[in-house]
Design an enzyme around this catalytic site. Sequence first.
Site, mmCIF file in Angstrom:
data_model
loop_
_atom_site.group_PDB
_atom_site.id
_atom_site.type_symbol
_atom_site.label_atom_id
_atom_site.label_comp_id
_atom_site.label_asym_id
_atom_site.label_seq_id
_atom_site.Cartn_x
_atom_site.Cartn_y
_atom_site.Cartn_z
ATOM 1 N N PHE A 100 0.867 -1.185 0.000
ATOM 2 C CA PHE A 100 0.000 0.000 0.000
ATOM 3 C C PHE A 100 0.909 1.242 0.000
ATOM 4 O O PHE A 100 1.892 1.299 0.713
ATOM 5 C CB PHE A 100 -0.874 0.010 1.252
ATOM 6 C CG PHE A 100 -2.145 0.803 1.122
ATOM 7 C CD1 PHE A 100 -2.114 2.186 1.129
ATOM 8 C CD2 PHE A 100 -3.365 0.169 1.001
ATOM 9 C CE1 PHE A 100 -3.289 2.927 1.026
ATOM 10 C CE2 PHE A 100 -4.546 0.900 0.906
ATOM 11 C CZ PHE A 100 -4.501 2.285 0.910
ATOM 12 N N SER A 111 0.116 -1.970 5.784
ATOM 13 C CA SER A 111 0.856 -1.889 7.054
ATOM 14 C C SER A 111 0.176 -2.653 8.170
ATOM 15 O O SER A 111 0.830 -3.110 9.107
ATOM 16 C CB SER A 111 1.035 -0.419 7.450
ATOM 17 O OG SER A 111 1.851 0.231 6.482
ATOM 18 N N ALA A 131 3.920 2.753 4.714
ATOM 19 C CA ALA A 131 3.608 4.183 4.630
ATOM 20 C C ALA A 131 2.112 4.337 4.832
ATOM 21 O O ALA A 131 1.312 3.947 3.963
ATOM 22 C CB ALA A 131 4.034 4.732 3.276
ATOM 23 N N ASP A 140 -9.585 10.643 4.412
ATOM 24 C CA ASP A 140 -10.709 11.483 4.860
ATOM 25 C C ASP A 140 -11.366 10.958 6.131
ATOM 26 O O ASP A 140 -12.211 11.638 6.715
ATOM 27 C CB ASP A 140 -11.772 11.566 3.741
ATOM 28 C CG ASP A 140 -11.190 12.174 2.472
ATOM 29 O OD1 ASP A 140 -11.647 11.804 1.370
ATOM 30 O OD2 ASP A 140 -10.237 12.983 2.609
ATOM 31 N N HIS A 180 -9.845 6.013 9.549
ATOM 32 C CA HIS A 180 -9.189 4.715 9.278
ATOM 33 C C HIS A 180 -7.678 4.810 9.475
ATOM 34 O O HIS A 180 -7.007 3.874 9.921
ATOM 35 C CB HIS A 180 -9.508 4.283 7.841
ATOM 36 C CG HIS A 180 -9.162 2.853 7.570
ATOM 37 N ND1 HIS A 180 -8.198 2.484 6.659
ATOM 38 C CD2 HIS A 180 -9.641 1.699 8.104
ATOM 39 C CE1 HIS A 180 -8.098 1.173 6.641
ATOM 40 N NE2 HIS A 180 -8.960 0.667 7.496
ATOM 41 N N ARG A 213 10.186 11.936 3.337
ATOM 42 C CA ARG A 213 10.858 11.012 4.279
ATOM 43 C C ARG A 213 11.278 9.706 3.605
ATOM 44 O O ARG A 213 11.764 8.795 4.249
ATOM 45 C CB ARG A 213 9.945 10.750 5.479
ATOM 46 C CG ARG A 213 9.837 11.964 6.402
ATOM 47 C CD ARG A 213 8.586 11.999 7.234
ATOM 48 N NE ARG A 213 8.581 13.202 8.097
ATOM 49 C CZ ARG A 213 8.289 14.426 7.642
ATOM 50 N NH1 ARG A 213 7.975 14.624 6.351
ATOM 51 N NH2 ARG A 213 8.339 15.464 8.470
HETATM 52 N N1 LIG Z 1 -4.666 3.286 4.155
HETATM 53 C C1 LIG Z 1 -3.493 2.581 4.258
HETATM 54 C C2 LIG Z 1 -3.474 1.205 4.416
HETATM 55 N N2 LIG Z 1 -4.638 0.526 4.468
HETATM 56 C C3 LIG Z 1 -4.697 -0.917 4.310
HETATM 57 C C4 LIG Z 1 -4.398 -1.660 5.604
HETATM 58 O O1 LIG Z 1 -3.023 -1.621 5.902
HETATM 59 C C5 LIG Z 1 -4.791 -3.128 5.459
HETATM 60 O O2 LIG Z 1 -4.084 -3.694 4.385
HETATM 61 C C6 LIG Z 1 -6.277 -3.278 5.226
HETATM 62 O O3 LIG Z 1 -6.983 -2.605 6.252
HETATM 63 C C7 LIG Z 1 -6.701 -4.754 5.215
HETATM 64 O O4 LIG Z 1 -6.335 -5.386 6.414
HETATM 65 N N3 LIG Z 1 -2.310 0.545 4.555
HETATM 66 C C8 LIG Z 1 -1.104 1.220 4.518
HETATM 67 O O5 LIG Z 1 -0.036 0.614 4.619
HETATM 68 N N4 LIG Z 1 -1.108 2.575 4.359
HETATM 69 C C9 LIG Z 1 -2.256 3.277 4.229
HETATM 70 O O6 LIG Z 1 -2.210 4.526 4.093
HETATM 71 C C1 LIG Z 2 -4.623 5.205 6.219
HETATM 72 C C2 LIG Z 2 -5.875 4.889 5.504
HETATM 73 O O1 LIG Z 2 -6.491 3.880 5.744
HETATM 74 C C3 LIG Z 2 -6.417 5.929 4.597
HETATM 75 O O2 LIG Z 2 -5.477 6.156 3.559
HETATM 76 C C4 LIG Z 2 -7.738 5.499 3.987
HETATM 77 O O3 LIG Z 2 -8.278 6.656 3.371
HETATM 78 P P1 LIG Z 2 -9.760 7.137 3.813
HETATM 79 O O4 LIG Z 2 -9.667 7.490 5.274
HETATM 80 O O5 LIG Z 2 -10.053 8.368 2.963
HETATM 81 O O6 LIG Z 2 -10.711 5.993 3.540
#
Ligand SMILES: Nc1c(NC[C@H](O)[C@H](O)[C@H](O)CO)[nH]c(=O)[nH]c1=O
Ligand SMILES: CC(=O)[C@@H](O)COP(=O)(O)O
Length: 218
Positions: A85, A119, A143, A148, A151, A190
């Site tokens: 991701f 992650s 990362a 929005d 999550h 970073r």
């Molecule tokens: N939004 C981000 C995610 N979301 C996915 C989660 O890590 C995970 O794979 C999913 O919830 C299924 O279990 N992951 C990142 O690494 N970075 C993000 O910004």
């Molecule tokens: C870190 C996340 O899960 C995020 O990127 C997901 O985006 P959103 O909060 O707009 O669904």
Amino acid sequence: MALNLKTTIHHSPLASSSRQFINGFSPKPTSMSFSRSSSLKGFGTQIAIERKERLSFVQTEAVRHLTGFLTKNEGLRFALVVARFNELVTKLLLEGALETFKKYSVKEENIDVVWVPGSFEIGVVAQQLGKSGKYTAVLCIGAVVRGDTTHYDAVANSAASGVLSAGVNSGVPCIFGVLTCDNMDQALNRAGGKSGNKGAEAALTAIEMASLFEHHLK
Ligand SMILES: Nc1c(NC[C@H](O)[C@H](O)[C@H](O)CO)[nH]c(=O)[nH]c1=O
Ligand SMILES: CC(=O)[C@@H](O)COP(=O)(O)O
């Protein structure tokens, strides 16, 4: 009465009390009134007899300091767990880590890279790798970039606690190289931008921790 105390290393900055260090290096000119008279023996021994107040710690030549090296990396084996991701960022973090391992003479055949979806999945894989007994340290790269919704908080916190638990449960150092950023600019800065490469930094930590465990904590 001759006191034959093993090196007792104490010191207190407390102004209210007066202390004296006998037969050894005292970091500060102090004087202590003792509750009893005694003659202290022992070359290089540093004795402080506590009187009422709690004493803090002073190092002497008797204290060992254990640390990992950034050299002597022959034989150290590393697993890298990388989240796909935000791959634009995590690939750059991985590149920084691999360049650092190469710079510090970690052999390529001693590095395994394991890809996971995000992650959130890093922790369970890191723990399995740690428990496998094949690796001296596990470097976790991801990362997490805020969107929005809330999550972000769930993923970022889970990633951090997952990596921490993996290290504690497996007994193998698991290094947290997961970015948690408010936006993509912060993340890219970073991952080789103006704020450096956190993947490279985390790789240095992985080498030091692997060395510490290999040479001192086995
Ligand atoms: N939004 C981000 C995610 N979301 C996915 C989660 O890590 C995970 O794979 C999913 O919830 C299924 O279990 N992951 C990142 O690494 N970075 C993000 O910004
Ligand atoms: C870190 C996340 O899960 C995020 O990127 C997901 O985006 P959103 O909060 O707009 O669904």
